[in-house]
Design an enzyme around this catalytic site. Sequence first.
Site, PDB file in Angstrom:
ATOM      1  N   HIS A  77     -26.245 -17.138  -5.217  1.00 10.27           N
ATOM      2  CA  HIS A  77     -26.025 -16.605  -3.865  1.00 10.27           C
ATOM      3  C   HIS A  77     -24.904 -17.403  -3.183  1.00 10.27           C
ATOM      4  O   HIS A  77     -23.965 -16.818  -2.622  1.00 10.27           O
ATOM      5  CB  HIS A  77     -27.320 -16.671  -3.051  1.00 10.27           C
ATOM      6  CG  HIS A  77     -27.134 -16.487  -1.585  1.00 10.27           C
ATOM      7  ND1 HIS A  77     -26.810 -15.273  -1.022  1.00 10.27           N
ATOM      8  CD2 HIS A  77     -27.210 -17.374  -0.547  1.00 10.27           C
ATOM      9  CE1 HIS A  77     -26.695 -15.424   0.297  1.00 10.27           C
ATOM     10  NE2 HIS A  77     -26.930 -16.689   0.605  1.00 10.27           N
ATOM     11  N   ASP A 106       6.867  -6.784   1.822  1.00  3.82           N
ATOM     12  CA  ASP A 106       5.750  -7.067   0.900  1.00  3.82           C
ATOM     13  C   ASP A 106       5.554  -8.574   0.857  1.00  3.82           C
ATOM     14  O   ASP A 106       6.227  -9.305   1.584  1.00  3.82           O
ATOM     15  CB  ASP A 106       6.079  -6.531  -0.513  1.00  3.82           C
ATOM     16  CG  ASP A 106       4.813  -6.216  -1.314  1.00  3.82           C
ATOM     17  OD1 ASP A 106       3.899  -7.061  -1.326  1.00  3.82           O
ATOM     18  OD2 ASP A 106       4.738  -5.133  -1.897  1.00  3.82           O
ATOM     19  N   TRP A 142     -24.813 -24.642  -5.205  1.00  5.91           N
ATOM     20  CA  TRP A 142     -23.359 -24.374  -5.235  1.00  5.91           C
ATOM     21  C   TRP A 142     -22.545 -25.665  -5.260  1.00  5.91           C
ATOM     22  O   TRP A 142     -21.374 -25.660  -5.585  1.00  5.91           O
ATOM     23  CB  TRP A 142     -22.938 -23.468  -4.071  1.00  5.91           C
ATOM     24  CG  TRP A 142     -22.624 -24.191  -2.785  1.00  5.91           C
ATOM     25  CD1 TRP A 142     -23.519 -24.591  -1.850  1.00  5.91           C
ATOM     26  CD2 TRP A 142     -21.337 -24.590  -2.307  1.00  5.91           C
ATOM     27  NE1 TRP A 142     -22.877 -25.214  -0.815  1.00  5.91           N
ATOM     28  CE2 TRP A 142     -21.525 -25.231  -1.065  1.00  5.91           C
ATOM     29  CE3 TRP A 142     -20.040 -24.478  -2.790  1.00  5.91           C
ATOM     30  CZ2 TRP A 142     -20.485 -25.763  -0.324  1.00  5.91           C
ATOM     31  CZ3 TRP A 142     -18.990 -24.999  -2.042  1.00  5.91           C
ATOM     32  CH2 TRP A 142     -19.215 -25.638  -0.820  1.00  5.91           C
ATOM     33  N   SER A 168      -6.391 -18.647  -9.273  1.00  2.00           N
ATOM     34  CA  SER A 168      -6.187 -17.465  -8.428  1.00  2.00           C
ATOM     35  C   SER A 168      -5.916 -17.881  -6.975  1.00  2.00           C
ATOM     36  O   SER A 168      -4.997 -17.367  -6.327  1.00  2.00           O
ATOM     37  CB  SER A 168      -7.425 -16.569  -8.526  1.00  2.00           C
ATOM     38  OG  SER A 168      -7.439 -15.636  -7.502  1.00  2.00           O
ATOM     39  N   SER A 169      -6.716 -18.839  -6.489  1.00  2.30           N
ATOM     40  CA  SER A 169      -6.548 -19.284  -5.092  1.00  2.30           C
ATOM     41  C   SER A 169      -5.197 -19.943  -4.878  1.00  2.30           C
ATOM     42  O   SER A 169      -4.539 -19.719  -3.854  1.00  2.30           O
ATOM     43  CB  SER A 169      -7.628 -20.300  -4.718  1.00  2.30           C
ATOM     44  OG  SER A 169      -8.853 -19.677  -4.683  1.00  2.30           O
ATOM     45  N   HIS A 252     -15.520 -30.018   2.218  1.00  2.00           N
ATOM     46  CA  HIS A 252     -15.428 -29.858   3.665  1.00  2.00           C
ATOM     47  C   HIS A 252     -14.198 -29.070   4.104  1.00  2.00           C
ATOM     48  O   HIS A 252     -14.324 -28.141   4.908  1.00  2.00           O
ATOM     49  CB  HIS A 252     -15.578 -31.162   4.437  1.00  2.00           C
ATOM     50  CG  HIS A 252     -15.943 -30.852   5.851  1.00  2.00           C
ATOM     51  ND1 HIS A 252     -17.209 -30.511   6.228  1.00  2.00           N
ATOM     52  CD2 HIS A 252     -15.182 -30.685   6.947  1.00  2.00           C
ATOM     53  CE1 HIS A 252     -17.224 -30.182   7.499  1.00  2.00           C
ATOM     54  NE2 HIS A 252     -16.003 -30.287   7.966  1.00  2.00           N
ATOM     55  N   GLU A 254     -12.941 -26.860   2.421  1.00  2.00           N
ATOM     56  CA  GLU A 254     -13.313 -25.500   1.994  1.00  2.00           C
ATOM     57  C   GLU A 254     -14.054 -24.760   3.118  1.00  2.00           C
ATOM     58  O   GLU A 254     -13.847 -23.567   3.337  1.00  2.00           O
ATOM     59  CB  GLU A 254     -14.192 -25.602   0.742  1.00  2.00           C
ATOM     60  CG  GLU A 254     -14.846 -24.317   0.280  1.00  2.00           C
ATOM     61  CD  GLU A 254     -13.883 -23.280  -0.262  1.00  2.00           C
ATOM     62  OE1 GLU A 254     -12.775 -23.657  -0.664  1.00  2.00           O
ATOM     63  OE2 GLU A 254     -14.243 -22.088  -0.250  1.00  2.00           O
ATOM     64  N   TYR A 256     -13.535 -25.129   6.255  1.00  2.00           N
ATOM     65  CA  TYR A 256     -12.522 -24.697   7.228  1.00  2.00           C
ATOM     66  C   TYR A 256     -11.649 -23.591   6.668  1.00  2.00           C
ATOM     67  O   TYR A 256     -11.147 -22.752   7.421  1.00  2.00           O
ATOM     68  CB  TYR A 256     -11.706 -25.892   7.726  1.00  2.00           C
ATOM     69  CG  TYR A 256     -12.568 -26.774   8.583  1.00  2.00           C
ATOM     70  CD1 TYR A 256     -12.928 -26.368   9.860  1.00  2.00           C
ATOM     71  CD2 TYR A 256     -13.102 -27.952   8.088  1.00  2.00           C
ATOM     72  CE1 TYR A 256     -13.782 -27.113  10.628  1.00  2.00           C
ATOM     73  CE2 TYR A 256     -13.964 -28.715   8.862  1.00  2.00           C
ATOM     74  CZ  TYR A 256     -14.297 -28.290  10.127  1.00  2.00           C
ATOM     75  OH  TYR A 256     -15.149 -29.030  10.883  1.00  2.00           O
ATOM     76  N   SER A 267      -8.950 -14.213  17.835  1.00  2.00           N
ATOM     77  CA  SER A 267      -7.938 -14.317  18.895  1.00  2.00           C
ATOM     78  C   SER A 267      -7.263 -12.973  19.140  1.00  2.00           C
ATOM     79  O   SER A 267      -7.065 -12.563  20.289  1.00  2.00           O
ATOM     80  CB  SER A 267      -6.879 -15.360  18.515  1.00  2.00           C
ATOM     81  OG  SER A 267      -7.498 -16.591  18.254  1.00  2.00           O
ATOM     82  N   HIS A 301     -19.881 -36.944   5.929  1.00  4.63           N
ATOM     83  CA  HIS A 301     -21.020 -36.594   6.781  1.00  4.63           C
ATOM     84  C   HIS A 301     -22.020 -35.708   6.031  1.00  4.63           C
ATOM     85  O   HIS A 301     -23.124 -35.502   6.492  1.00  4.63           O
ATOM     86  CB  HIS A 301     -20.577 -35.959   8.109  1.00  4.63           C
ATOM     87  CG  HIS A 301     -19.966 -34.605   8.009  1.00  4.63           C
ATOM     88  ND1 HIS A 301     -18.904 -34.214   8.782  1.00  4.63           N
ATOM     89  CD2 HIS A 301     -20.255 -33.529   7.251  1.00  4.63           C
ATOM     90  CE1 HIS A 301     -18.586 -32.966   8.496  1.00  4.63           C
ATOM     91  NE2 HIS A 301     -19.399 -32.537   7.567  1.00  4.63           N
ATOM     92  N   HIS A 302     -21.605 -35.192   4.875  1.00  4.90           N
ATOM     93  CA  HIS A 302     -22.541 -34.418   4.048  1.00  4.90           C
ATOM     94  C   HIS A 302     -23.451 -35.322   3.242  1.00  4.90           C
ATOM     95  O   HIS A 302     -24.358 -34.837   2.572  1.00  4.90           O
ATOM     96  CB  HIS A 302     -21.765 -33.518   3.076  1.00  4.90           C
ATOM     97  CG  HIS A 302     -20.997 -32.434   3.747  1.00  4.90           C
ATOM     98  ND1 HIS A 302     -21.546 -31.216   4.062  1.00  4.90           N
ATOM     99  CD2 HIS A 302     -19.709 -32.385   4.187  1.00  4.90           C
ATOM    100  CE1 HIS A 302     -20.624 -30.464   4.651  1.00  4.90           C
ATOM    101  NE2 HIS A 302     -19.512 -31.149   4.742  1.00  4.90           N
ATOM    102  N   THR A 327     -12.079 -27.590  18.519  1.00  2.00           N
ATOM    103  CA  THR A 327     -12.911 -26.374  18.470  1.00  2.00           C
ATOM    104  C   THR A 327     -13.244 -25.934  19.896  1.00  2.00           C
ATOM    105  O   THR A 327     -13.225 -24.734  20.210  1.00  2.00           O
ATOM    106  CB  THR A 327     -14.205 -26.641  17.672  1.00  2.00           C
ATOM    107  OG1 THR A 327     -13.846 -27.273  16.445  1.00  2.00           O
ATOM    108  CG2 THR A 327     -14.947 -25.358  17.374  1.00  2.00           C
ATOM    109  N   LYS A 330     -10.457 -24.080  21.460  1.00  2.00           N
ATOM    110  CA  LYS A 330     -10.384 -22.683  21.030  1.00  2.00           C
ATOM    111  C   LYS A 330     -11.400 -21.819  21.793  1.00  2.00           C
ATOM    112  O   LYS A 330     -11.063 -20.741  22.274  1.00  2.00           O
ATOM    113  CB  LYS A 330     -10.630 -22.572  19.521  1.00  2.00           C
ATOM    114  CG  LYS A 330      -9.600 -23.326  18.708  1.00  2.00           C
ATOM    115  CD  LYS A 330      -9.646 -22.974  17.261  1.00  2.00           C
ATOM    116  CE  LYS A 330      -8.998 -21.652  17.015  1.00  2.00           C
ATOM    117  NZ  LYS A 330      -7.567 -21.645  17.254  1.00  2.00           N
ATOM    118  N   ARG A 449     -35.113 -27.705   1.923  1.00  2.00           N
ATOM    119  CA  ARG A 449     -34.412 -26.559   1.346  1.00  2.00           C
ATOM    120  C   ARG A 449     -34.517 -26.603  -0.186  1.00  2.00           C
ATOM    121  O   ARG A 449     -34.911 -27.619  -0.747  1.00  2.00           O
ATOM    122  CB  ARG A 449     -32.942 -26.540   1.798  1.00  2.00           C
ATOM    123  CG  ARG A 449     -32.179 -27.778   1.466  1.00  2.00           C
ATOM    124  CD  ARG A 449     -30.844 -27.860   2.177  1.00  2.00           C
ATOM    125  NE  ARG A 449     -29.861 -26.952   1.601  1.00  2.00           N
ATOM    126  CZ  ARG A 449     -28.544 -27.221   1.549  1.00  2.00           C
ATOM    127  NH1 ARG A 449     -28.062 -28.359   2.041  1.00  2.00           N
ATOM    128  NH2 ARG A 449     -27.718 -26.351   1.030  1.00  2.00           N
TER     129      ARG A 449
END
Lengths: 525, 155
Positions: A77, A106, A142, A168-169, A252, A254, A256, A267, A301-302, A327, A330, A449
């Site tokens: 998932h 293009d 994950w 690919s990315s 991290h 990732e 963002y 926006s 922080h993770h 943040t 924004k 979890r």
Amino acid sequence: MSAVIENHDHEHHGPQKGILRWLFTTNHKDIGTLYLWFSFIMFLTGGAMAMGIRAELFEPGLQLMDPIRYNQLVTMHGLIMIFGAVMPAFVGLANWLIPMQIGAPDMALPRMNNLSFWLLPSAFIILLSTAFMEGGLPGFGWTFYAPLSTNYPNIAYFVFAIHVMGISSIMGSINVIVTIMNMRAPGMTLMQMPLFVWSWLITAYLLIAVMPVLAGAVTMLLMDAYFGTSFFDAAGGGDPVLFQHVFWFFGHPEVYIMILPAFGITSHIISTFSRKPLFGQSSMVYAMVSIAVLSFVVWAHHMFTVGMPLAAELFFMWATMIIAIPTGVKVFNWVATIFKGSITYETPMLFAIAFVVLFTIGGLSGLMLAITPADFQYHDTYFVVAHFHYVLVPGAIFSIMAAVYYWLPKWTGNMYDEKMGKLHFWLSFVGVNVTFFPQHFVGLAGMPRRYADYALQFAEWNAVSSVGAFLFGLSQLLFLYIVIKTVFAGKKATAQVWDGAEGLEWTVDSPAPYHTFETPPKVNG
Amino acid sequence: MIKFYDRKGYSLVNIKPNNSSSINENMIFFGFLGLLCLTFGIGFFFIGATLILPFAGIEIVALIIVLRLNRSWSSQWQKIKIDKLYVEIEEQKRKKTKNKFDRFLSKFIVESKNGRKIYFVNKTTKIELGSFLTEEEKDKLINFLERKVQQFNFS
């Protein structure tokens, strides 16, 4: 000398017919469409897995599956939603919109664009093929923490799939950067670029910067599993915590990568439906750049609970909290744009407002998790699950839905059914909140979890959460129906579609012709 | 980008691809990105995650290739000088070349197979003109060449 040039009437070749169009297309709109449909299929696949998870958690005890199968569902998932649904959806939007918003015909490297798309389904076929092998699907989350993941029998397939997704990315990101840097319409300076383009430029930069870290991390897993190295195996002198540092250094930014394009989309939509120019366009750009820079220095922080020096804990706590400033800028700008605007509440605007409110809730729980001593309590509980789902579902996914409703008339030439769109929004809004808000409560009460079973005290809120998840999941079938209906029928859309919409993409017909801006438009400063 | 000049006795066309960033801006942008990857690779190398550095290296190579492609695209240009007797074509693609042709043995042709292409043809020489131009710019170039050839033929 021949005075007459042998001139033949110039005709545009349209798209090829049949399957070949989609296999060999180099047109940015076709490739954008492919990305968007692929991401939607993956969204439904990952969503079906989430339904399986919530069905199992509907009541305590093991009902539908054993814990191994449950862990496989949780892992797939996560992987499918992140790498298969959210990221490709944003790449699809980038393909459709960036050339049209900067007045380019293009993407800069169209053949590479085609390849970068077709690598993606290949990667997921490799990953999902492990379901038919001995050892089954990956079941380590994950985050694929070592050494748990190195003991997984099909790790080679997993690593290969991640490498292919990474290639690919990288190709997609390089294409975005080259397109934005070189193909802007004459007169369009960097600061005049639309915010979605800006958000993608920063996202592409982040992606390119962190992809070698991911590639290195999975290769070291492979080396540990098959070549006798001990990068992450303590028995051989390695360090399992090193894997966590490496992973989150990628992980991290990732996060963002999955939210910055959402800022750009929101926006545009808020400005359009408030019928006002965006408040503080340049401060929005600086805020996104600040968030991107800070994303490189907050990874630990993770992993506060793995044990690290007090100075490091303090640094990562404060660095994480500082992210709240850009943040906040924004959120303030979005609210200031809405303030005294001539607001109408079409479906994209409803999703955008929900994004602002619910993403802020996700951000606030993020701040709570950033407080080191508090994190020791919350770590690996459902509070964390509630936090990141608030950021990613009403954050990233709501913004993608908002974008689809906003630009769908431009893509198809037809208006979607507004009543159905609003129904979809309200079902999704209620479903998301009923699913994830109770997870804060069970998390704070200590429910861990990644377990298929739980203590009896968490039963009520889990049942509520599962009902919400089914509501949210089923309401996405309505979204599918609305999109398909709009593709084939509906009130004809005008070129501008929305009366407050501004930008080059609204100057071309609806549906957008197969080739647009072959002659770059002149943009006045 | 296309510019026309009418001088006494000859006409000149300068053509360049449209570029929104200069080569230097691109070098700064890509260079900083490469440096960032290299810094991460070296940093992780010293804390024991040695295999990130080779991937950072591969990515830097990819960025250099893209930058070179980009530079070769951005730096190309063509100059076409037409007078009563000669057509002179000076161009910068991979290297700089300059050729002078007898105008009476030359012609400009437009081929519409797979998109519109403009060629200068002289005996066995065939040079594509303005392959990087937009359709509107190609129209302008064709009109200009048509006009000038007629003008010099009848002068």
